[in-house]
Structure formats: structure tokens, C-alpha cells
Design an enzyme around this catalytic site. Structure first.
Site, PDB file in Angstrom:
ATOM      1  N   GLU A 119       0.826  -1.206   0.000  1.00  0.00           N
ATOM      2  CA  GLU A 119       0.000   0.000   0.000  1.00  0.00           C
ATOM      3  C   GLU A 119       0.868   1.266   0.000  1.00  0.00           C
ATOM      4  O   GLU A 119       1.815   1.383   0.790  1.00  0.00           O
ATOM      5  CB  GLU A 119      -0.898  -0.020   1.233  1.00  0.00           C
ATOM      6  N   LYS A 171      -9.165   2.761  -3.011  1.00  0.00           N
ATOM      7  CA  LYS A 171      -9.558   2.103  -1.758  1.00  0.00           C
ATOM      8  C   LYS A 171     -10.926   2.589  -1.313  1.00  0.00           C
ATOM      9  O   LYS A 171     -11.205   3.792  -1.320  1.00  0.00           O
ATOM     10  CB  LYS A 171      -8.503   2.425  -0.684  1.00  0.00           C
ATOM     11  N   CYS A 230      -5.854  -3.251   1.457  1.00  0.00           N
ATOM     12  CA  CYS A 230      -5.800  -3.375   2.915  1.00  0.00           C
ATOM     13  C   CYS A 230      -7.182  -3.454   3.572  1.00  0.00           C
ATOM     14  O   CYS A 230      -7.821  -4.494   3.542  1.00  0.00           O
ATOM     15  CB  CYS A 230      -4.969  -2.237   3.503  1.00  0.00           C
TER      16      CYS A 230
END
Length: 538
Positions: A43, A113, A149
Site C-alpha cells: 500500500e 480504496k 488493505c
């Protein structure tokens, strides 16, 4: 057909665009030489993670975009290699935590994300807007989707990827370490990703960033929830995993480390990266002959090498002879520069200066604190003069209840064992001695003492550490109420004393140096209690 996916478990530095870009290129080159089709980086690998309020500066995005364009051109040298790059993006007044796929000098697509963590050490809703769309691409007939994530800690984003046709989920991560974190990751991935019928490639960052430690431990899991590959703990690593269609072929699985080994490696990595990434020449430690400074010294030497570590013993009139002997012994065992700077004359001078003010008053913690502050002043003077950073030696138990002195033993630049309870300190020392015998046994068996008055031991003013640590864990780390702790069998006077001390010493902790986080709740980013408060829990 077989698709080869490379996990590039790298140690990025926040804001080091040239260095991070070079590292991504180097890992991609190695992966290409091994026949990889895909390289998955962690990330925000290009910018470093977490950048915190740098993400509020437009110049940070401009620098990221510039580095990203150069990186795309660099990666064009690796024909048909699809590289997944984590980077922040600012566009149309919104900011995103993104992962882009580049191949042959072109941008194939970008995923944003969607689930932004906003608890414990995270506050991504402060910086980013959530994405809403899936992104899927195909290689040799296998369809790969992207999540980032936190997306995989909830079912929605994996379900969107599945609905868009994904068979394998590629997940860049910046998942910080705490004890037992890897088991939690596996369980959550099985719940939210594997339940969708997806295989998973989980690429985690490695390295220290201020108080956070990223442990790597990247892994691959098949659609039945079995771990098929696992990368090294606390080290950079590159591993190729072959996929037969959507099914990973079992590969190397790094052995799980015992808990004490994990925590010790986390401390070593944290010290090495904090000092190295911030450009300090080395470390200075006040060595007392006690267990906390012994552990800190061992960690520092393992992180930096003996040549970059200096130990300073500063005896007072109350320092026991065995403290001198054990300090010299340990310094010799780890082969560091060792100096003794007695504080007797300084202490006498302070008493003389304050004699009129203190006339007729009994000695108390004032005189004890003066000794600690003299030592802090000496260590900081050496730090200023020689450019090395002072590593403080206070543990979590002491920080919790205020058994520490502002501008004294709290003076320094980095708190190595700030999140290590006293009972764990002993376990870590015992673990380190299984590698080589560096901590004298007497340090581990004598009663702990600050040695600031004749015959002093910690238990004169604190409950036994086994009791203190258990109450602290339940109250502070697990957020349990006083009634629950009492129901667990602890004495009312101990529970009330420890919880009261935790509350009234918040002002000290706010002034403590940053330190390494190894529990799921440390005194730092994920502990935000007011100093001024009249709330009392009965």
C-alpha cells in the site's frame, strides 16, 4: 495457463520518491528475471506509508505524480510485466488511496480504496475519499481484482470484485504489526475474501515508521483458506507464486516465529529504521545495571552494531556496587563504548543551590527526580555534542502509572520499550540470552529498583508487576471497566490505585518521546485521553 505473481515485500520511506521508485524497479527487475507476470507492491509503496498530514499538501501529490510517471517509463523495460503500484492521487478536488496497474509503459487502470480505516492508529477519513468501483484485469485467462488493505476487512469490496469477474484478489497492504496480528489477518481474510470463492495475494509493507512497525508476513491463500505461501517476518523479501488458473501452487512458507522472537525482531527493526531513516549517527543509552536498560542496549546493538552504540553509567550516592559491576559486564559482553560519569558532584551542587528553599523540609521524590534530571541532562548534552540519539529505557508499566521522571529518564529521542510491559521485558531478555548470553543473569534475578534513595525497590510504591501488568492490560489495552477487573479477582485497592495512576499521569505520557508499538493499543496514536478531566469510573 500458469500465471506467476511476485510479491515485492519492500521497506519504503515516507516521501523518498526517488528511493522508493528505485526499489520498486529493482524488485520488478528481479521478478522479471524469474519469469513473473505480475508484481504486487504494498500500500502506497511509492510515497511511503502512512504519510499522515503530508496528504493534505498538494505539493506531495505533485511529487508523487512526477515520480509515478518516471516509474512507468522505468518499468517499460520489463516487457509484459504488470506491476501494481500503491500511490496517493489527487484529482477534481478529491484525494484517493490508489493502486495502479502499469504494463509496457502504459497505465492499464487504477483502483481506489473504498473502506477507509478510522480507528486505532488510522485516520484515513481525514485524508481520503472512498472509491466505489471494482477494477479487474486478465492475464492468460485468469482474472485478477484489486482491493487495498482495509477493503478486505469487510465483505463489500471483495464482493464487488467477485461480481466484476475477479477470480484472484490482489491486495496491497500497509498493515502494522501487533502481537498475534498474523492470526487475525488470516481469520479475517478467510471470512471476507475466501468466502467469496476468491484466492488471495496479500502483499504487506515491512519496516519501521515512527512508532509503527510493519512486519511483512505477506502471504497467499487459496480459495479454501489454506496458506500456500508466506514471506519472511520483519525483512524485505521477494517471492514468486505460480497460479494454475485461479489456484495458487504451494510455495515457500516462512515459519511462524515464537511471540518473544516476533516482538524482539520488531524492536530491532524499529530502532534500525528510526535511526537510519532519520539520519542519526548512532545511539546513546543510560545504562543502570537494571533490566530495562539492559534490554534496550541489547536491542540497539542488534539493530545498529556495537560501533554505533554508546553506554553511559551515571552512578549516584545510592547506586549499588552490583549495578556498577553488572553494567560493566554487559557493556563488555556486547562490546560497546562504555563510560562512567558519576553525578555525585552535580547532585551536591543542586542541593547546595536549593538549600535555602528546602530548609526544614524532609527529603522526598524531589531529590529523587533531581538525580534523574541530572542524568537526562548529561545524556542530552552528549547527544547534542556527538549527534547520536538518546534511547530512553522506560517500559509500558512505568509509563502507565507515572513511575518515570519528566526531563529525567524520559529525556531522549526514541522510546524503544515504551509499549513493553515489565513482565514482557523479562521474557524478552530471557529470549535474547537464548541467542547469545549478553544480559548478566543477576540483572534478571535482582529486585528492580530506580536506586534513587537508600534500599529502594519498585515494589515500595507499586503493586507487584504481575498484578500491575494484568490490571493495565485489562483496563488500558482491552478497555474493560473497573467492575470487570474486580470480578477477575484483583484486589480493590490495587485496581483503584493502578487505574487512578493511569489517569493522573496522562500529562507525562503526552511529553514522552515517540516509541515502538507492539500491542494492539499503545500509549500513542491509539490512546487519546484528555489530561484535564473530572470523569471518575466507580
Amino acid at each position: 495457463m500458469t500465471v506467476k505473481v511476485a510479491i515485492a515485500q519492500i521497506n519504503s520511506i515516507v516521501g523518498d520518491f526517488a528511493g522508493n521508485r528505485a526499489k520498486i524497479v529493482e524488485f520488478s527487475r528481479r521478478a522479471a528475471e524469474l519469469g513473473a507476470d505480475i508484481v504486487l507492491t504494498p500500500e502506497l509503496a511509492l510515497a511511503g506509508y502512512p504519510p499522515e498530514d503530508l496528504l493534505l499538501r498538494q505539493s506531495f501529490y505533485a511529487k508523487t505524480a512526477e515520480a509515478f510517471e518516471v516509474l512507468i517509463a522505468d518499468l517499460a523495460a520489463f516487457k509484459d510485466l504488470h506491476v501494481v503500484i500503491g500511490h496517493p492521487i489527487s484529482q477534481d478536488g478529491a484525494r484517493f488511496n490508489a493502486a495502479s496497474v502499469v504494463v509496457n509503459g502504459e497505465l492499464l487502470g487504477t483502483y481506489y480504496k473504498s473502506d477507509l480505516p478510522n480507528d486505532t492508529v488510522f485516520d484515513e477519513k481525514r485524508y481520503f475519499s472512498p472509491g466505489t468501483e471494482a477494477f479487474v484485469f486478465a492475464i492468460k485467462g485468469t482474472r485478477f481484482g484489486l482491493n487495498i488493505c482495509e477493503d478486505t476487512w469487510f465483505p463489500q469490496a471483495p464482493a464487488r470484485a467477485k461480481a466484476a469477474g475477479a477470480q484472484v484478489l490482489l491486495v496491497p497492504n500497509g498493515s502494522p504489526y501487533h502481537m498475534k496480528k498474523q492470526h487475525l489477518r488470516h481469520d479475517v481474510m478467510r471470512t471476507n475474501v475466501i468466502s467469496q470463492g476468491l484466492s488471495l495475494v496479500y502483499a504487506n509493507l515491512v519496516g519501521g515508521q515512527d512508532e509503527l512497525i510493519f512486519d511483512g508476513n505477506s502471504f497467499v491463500m487459496n480459495d479454501q483458506g489454506a496458506v500456500c505461501a508466506q514471506l519472511k517476518h520483519f525483512e524485505e523479501d521477494l517471492q514468486i507464486i505460480a497460479f494454475d488458473g485461479a489456484h495458487p501452487v504451494s510455495s515457500n512458507i516462512a515459519a511462524e516465529l515464537p511471540l518473544e522472537a516476533q516482538v524482539y525482531k520488531a524492536l530491532v527493526l524499529g530502532v534500525r529504521d528510526y535511526i537510519g531513516k532519520n539520519g542519526f549517527s548512532g545511539a546513546i543509552i543510560g545504562l543502570s545495571g537494571g533490566v530495562d536498560s539492559a534490554l534496550t542496549l541489547a536491542v540497539a546493538v542488534d539493530a545498529l552494531g556495537a560501533a554505533k552504540v554508546r553506554a553511559v553509567m551515571m552512578p549516584s550516592p545510592y547506586t549499588a556496587e552490583i549495578s556498577w559491576v553488572d553494567s560493566r559486564d554487559m557493556a563488555q559482553r556486547v562490546d560497546v563504548r562504555y563510560d562512567e560519569v558519576p553525578i555525585n558532584d552535580c547532585f551536591t551542587a543542586f542541593r547546595k543551590t536549593l538549600a535555602d528553599e528546602f530548609k526544614g523540609l524532609p527529603e522526598d521524590t524531589t531529590e529523587e527526580n533531581i538525580q534523574a534530571r541530572i542524568r537526562g541532562t548529561i545524556l542530552m548534552a552528549l547527544s547534542n555534542k556527538h549527534g547520536a540519539i538518546v534511547l530512553t529505557t522506560g517500559n509500558k508499566s512505568e509509563m502507565a502509572v507515572g513511575y518515570c521522571t519528566l526531563y529525567g529518564d524520559m529525556a531522549g529521542g526514541f522510546a524503544v520499550i515504551k509499549d513493553i510491559a515489565k513482565t514482557l521485558v523479562y521474557r524478552l531478555c530471557e529470549y535474547r540470552n537464548t541467542i547469545s548470553d549478553v544480559i548478566p543473569q543477576r540483572i534478571l534475578t535482582r529486585a528492580p529498583s530506580a536506586e534513587l534513595r537508600p534500599g529502594q525497590v519498585d515494589q515500595d510504591s507499586l503493586p507487584p508487576y504481575e498484578v500491575l501488568d494484568a490490571i493495565m492490560q485489562m483496563y488500558m489495552e482491552e478497555n474493560r471497566g473497573i467492575a470487570e477487573i474486580l470480578a477477575a479477582g484483583y484486589r480493590k485497592e490495587d485496581v483503584e490505585r493502578v487505574t487512578r495512576l493511569i489517569k493522573i499521569n496522562e500529562y507525562k505520557r503526552r511529553q514522552a518521546p515517540v516509541g515502538i508499538r507492539v500491542t494492539h493499543r499503545a500509549f500513542g496514536r491509539d490512546w487519546r485521553y484528555p489530561i484535564t478531566s473530572r470523569f471518575r469510573e466507580s
